[in-house]
Design an enzyme around this catalytic site. Structure first.
Site, short mmCIF file in Angstrom:
data_model
loop_
_atom_site.label_atom_id
_atom_site.label_comp_id
_atom_site.label_asym_id
_atom_site.label_seq_id
_atom_site.Cartn_x
_atom_site.Cartn_y
_atom_site.Cartn_z
N THR A 117 3.00 -8.97 9.70
CA THR A 117 2.32 -9.15 8.62
C THR A 117 1.91 -10.46 8.46
O THR A 117 2.23 -11.59 9.20
CB THR A 117 3.43 -9.27 7.25
OG1 THR A 117 2.58 -9.85 6.22
CG2 THR A 117 4.70 -9.97 7.49
N TYR A 141 10.33 -12.27 2.81
CA TYR A 141 9.75 -11.20 3.64
C TYR A 141 8.91 -11.56 4.87
O TYR A 141 9.47 -11.12 5.73
CB TYR A 141 8.69 -10.52 2.52
CG TYR A 141 7.71 -9.51 3.15
CD1 TYR A 141 8.19 -8.23 3.52
CD2 TYR A 141 6.42 -9.73 3.64
CE1 TYR A 141 7.30 -7.28 4.16
CE2 TYR A 141 5.67 -9.00 4.32
CZ TYR A 141 6.09 -7.56 4.33
OH TYR A 141 5.37 -6.57 5.03
N1 NAD Z 1 1.31 -2.27 2.91
C1 NAD Z 1 0.78 -3.32 3.22
O1 NAD Z 1 -0.18 -3.81 2.73
C2 NAD Z 1 1.58 -4.05 4.59
C3 NAD Z 1 1.14 -5.19 5.01
C4 NAD Z 1 1.57 -5.79 6.10
C5 NAD Z 1 2.68 -5.28 6.70
N2 NAD Z 1 3.11 -4.27 6.09
C6 NAD Z 1 4.24 -3.54 6.90
O2 NAD Z 1 4.22 -2.14 7.22
C7 NAD Z 1 5.40 -1.35 7.09
C8 NAD Z 1 4.97 0.02 6.48
O3 NAD Z 1 4.50 -0.43 4.77
P1 NAD Z 1 4.16 0.63 4.09
O4 NAD Z 1 3.25 0.01 3.15
O5 NAD Z 1 3.79 1.94 4.43
O6 NAD Z 1 5.45 0.88 3.11
P2 NAD Z 1 6.37 2.07 2.59
O7 NAD Z 1 7.33 1.53 1.76
O8 NAD Z 1 5.20 3.22 1.95
O9 NAD Z 1 6.92 2.75 3.74
C9 NAD Z 1 8.11 2.20 4.42
C10 NAD Z 1 8.82 3.58 4.66
O10 NAD Z 1 10.20 3.02 5.38
C11 NAD Z 1 11.35 3.64 4.76
N3 NAD Z 1 12.33 2.89 5.05
C12 NAD Z 1 12.71 1.70 4.40
N4 NAD Z 1 13.76 1.07 5.07
C13 NAD Z 1 14.23 2.04 6.11
C14 NAD Z 1 15.45 2.26 6.75
N5 NAD Z 1 16.24 1.25 7.10
N6 NAD Z 1 15.45 3.23 7.88
C15 NAD Z 1 14.61 4.20 7.65
N7 NAD Z 1 13.39 4.30 6.85
C16 NAD Z 1 13.36 3.23 5.94
C17 NAD Z 1 11.00 3.87 3.41
O11 NAD Z 1 11.42 4.99 2.77
C18 NAD Z 1 9.36 4.37 3.45
O12 NAD Z 1 8.98 5.70 3.58
C19 NAD Z 1 6.18 -2.23 6.47
O13 NAD Z 1 7.31 -2.67 7.78
C20 NAD Z 1 5.45 -3.26 5.92
O14 NAD Z 1 6.43 -4.47 5.83
C21 NAD Z 1 2.75 -3.33 5.06
O1 UPG Z 2 -1.19 -6.21 -10.35
C1 UPG Z 2 -1.62 -7.13 -9.55
C2 UPG Z 2 -1.27 -6.79 -8.23
C3 UPG Z 2 -1.70 -7.92 -7.41
N1 UPG Z 2 -2.39 -9.03 -7.77
C4 UPG Z 2 -2.77 -10.12 -6.75
O2 UPG Z 2 -3.38 -9.29 -5.65
C5 UPG Z 2 -3.28 -10.13 -4.58
C6 UPG Z 2 -2.65 -9.29 -3.43
O3 UPG Z 2 -1.36 -8.72 -4.13
P1 UPG Z 2 -0.88 -7.35 -3.24
O4 UPG Z 2 -1.96 -6.27 -3.11
O5 UPG Z 2 0.60 -7.32 -3.92
O6 UPG Z 2 -0.49 -7.77 -1.68
P2 UPG Z 2 0.13 -9.11 -1.30
O7 UPG Z 2 1.28 -9.90 -2.02
O8 UPG Z 2 -1.13 -10.05 -0.57
O9 UPG Z 2 1.08 -8.61 0.16
C7 UPG Z 2 0.57 -7.27 0.87
O10 UPG Z 2 -0.13 -7.79 1.94
C8 UPG Z 2 0.86 -8.66 2.71
C9 UPG Z 2 -0.07 -9.10 4.02
O11 UPG Z 2 -1.18 -9.89 3.43
C10 UPG Z 2 1.91 -7.85 3.41
O12 UPG Z 2 2.70 -8.20 4.18
C11 UPG Z 2 2.45 -7.26 2.30
O13 UPG Z 2 3.70 -6.50 2.61
C12 UPG Z 2 1.69 -6.59 1.26
O14 UPG Z 2 2.45 -6.05 0.08
C13 UPG Z 2 -2.22 -11.15 -4.74
O15 UPG Z 2 -2.69 -12.41 -5.17
C14 UPG Z 2 -1.56 -10.67 -6.14
O16 UPG Z 2 -0.86 -11.83 -7.01
C15 UPG Z 2 -2.80 -8.94 -9.18
O17 UPG Z 2 -3.22 -10.30 -9.58
N2 UPG Z 2 -2.40 -8.12 -9.99
#
Ligand code: NAD
Ligand code: UPG
Length: 331
Positions: A117, A141
């Site tokens: 991330t 995190y």
């Molecule tokens: N969504 C974002 O913006 C974002 C940004 C940066 C990094 N990531 C990383 O990408 C990955 C996927 O994120 P996502 O947005 O798809 O989240 P998500 O919650 O939709 O998917 C995560 C999945 O992992 C499963 N899971 C959690 N813990 C587990 C475990 N111990 N064993 C087996 N399954 C487990 C959950 O049931 C879920 O289906 C995460 O590692 C997250 O940290 C996401």
């Molecule tokens: O209802 C909302 C939701 C979010 N935000 C703002 O929008 C921005 C983005 O927030 P969000 O979409 O929750 O993403 P992040 O907190 O930046 O985190 C995401 O992006 C990261 C990488 O940049 C990943 O590591 C995390 O897993 C993922 O949740 C932040 O400033 C929040 O405070 C609002 O103002 N209102």
């Protein structure tokens, strides 16, 4: 020659599984369904319900499915929750990743791709953020992910595998064909929440803090389309299979949008002028995160095709509408 996709019932993992299947690969998904859904696992992928921290189970899956590479998406993902429940985040993101890695090493897995991330950089004082910036996470995190990156680096020196840690910036949007999208039970992501508000799932939303040192006072993020990100995983796997050196790579477009700009885009694309409140800053939020995105283009030949905020928003809105229909049909 199967790819094990942990977390493949979740948002990004299900898109990566689709991209792998579209490319003709075999996929087995391991997910404990704490956040993901069984129906989100793409047809064509094998599915095992279980925990990625269960070493015996992982060794068995690798053996039974002839797994040669792992894409590790499973984890806990909500930055503010990690501030409240840090030990839970270290357990699920760090301790369970260690177990998965142990099973992978024991079973002779040669290639490993990890969901890291932008949160590992913390609050950098320059932008865009390059991969060689210091790692100074400001949330548990981010630290939990940084620790897994360090484990990977050390293990890849000691054992015979290569890896890519992909540092995602803010992932959004949905599969353009409508096959997958963000379904998280507890959505916190800005574009998801704004899309839910525009489609009437929520009555209103809030902006968390308008007093940041940015042009409009709201936080800036680099939003990447989930299908471009899924494709980056396929390219990373091909790179590792060619014998590419282990590396970390940012995943973003190199352009930032403020919270207000994102909400404006959702209002414009949806045509709905929904209600937006102003709230306090959210703990653990860095002010501005924009990717230096050259390395992934150079090393993987990655060329994004959905690099347009309004396209991302359109796909997110379409998915939100389809979820409403799905719920109506299920009722
Ligand atoms: N969504 C974002 O913006 C974002 C940004 C940066 C990094 N990531 C990383 O990408 C990955 C996927 O994120 P996502 O947005 O798809 O989240 P998500 O919650 O939709 O998917 C995560 C999945 O992992 C499963 N899971 C959690 N813990 C587990 C475990 N111990 N064993 C087996 N399954 C487990 C959950 O049931 C879920 O289906 C995460 O590692 C997250 O940290 C996401
Ligand atoms: O209802 C909302 C939701 C979010 N935000 C703002 O929008 C921005 C983005 O927030 P969000 O979409 O929750 O993403 P992040 O907190 O930046 O985190 C995401 O992006 C990261 C990488 O940049 C990943 O590591 C995390 O897993 C993922 O949740 C932040 O400033 C929040 O405070 C609002 O103002 N209102």
């Amino acid at each position: 020659m199967t790819v094990l996709v942990t977390g493949g019932a979740g948002y990004i993992g299900s898109h990566a599984a689709l991209a792998l299947l579209d490319g003709g690969r075999d996929v087995v998904v391991l997910d404990n369904l704490t956040q993901g859904h069984r129906w989100a696992v793409p047809a064509g992928a094998a599915f095992v319900e279980g925990d990625c921290g269960d070493e015996d189970l992982v060794r068995r899956i690798i053996d039974e499915h002839d797994v040669t590479a792992i894409m590790h998406f499973a984890g806990s993902i909500i930055v503010p929750d990690s501030v409240i429940y840090p030990l839970e985040y270290y357990r699920n993101n760090t301790v369970n990743s260690r177990a998965l890695l142990q099973a992978a090493v024991d079973s002779g897995i040669r290639h490993f791709i990890f969901s890291s991330t932008a949160g590992v950089y913390g609050e950098p004082n320059a932008t865009p953020i390059n991969e060689d910036f210091a790692l100074k996470p400001i949330s548990p995190y981010g630290t939990s992910k940084m620790m897994t990156e360090k484990m990977l680096a050390d293990a890849a020196i000691a054992h015979d595998f290569n890896y890519v840690a992909l540092r995602y910036f803010n992932v959004a949007g949905a599969d353009p064909k409508g096959r997958a999208g963000q379904t998280s039970r507890k959505a916190t992501h800005l574009i998801k929440i704004a899309s839910q508000t525009a489609t009437g799932v929520r009555p209103q939303m809030a902006i968390y803090g308008e007093d940041y040192q940015t042009p409009d006072g709201t936080c800036i993020r680099d939003y990447i389309h989930v299908s471009d990100l899924a494709n980056a995983h396929v390219l990373a796997l091909e790179y590792l299979e060619r014998g590419g050196e282990s590396d970390v790579m940012n995943c973003g477009y190199g352009r930032g949008f403020s919270v207000r700009e994102v909400i404006g885009a959702v209002k414009k694309v949806s045509g709905v002028d929904f209600s937006v409140d102003l709230a306090e800053r959210r703990p653990g939020d860095p002010q501005s995160l924009v990717a230096g995105a050259d390395r992934i283009r150079e090393k993987l030949g990655w060329v994004p095709v959905h690099d347009d905020l309004e396209v991302i928003v359109r796909h997110a809105l379409d998915w939100e509408q389809s979820l409403k229909t799905r719920e109506v049909n299920a009722a």
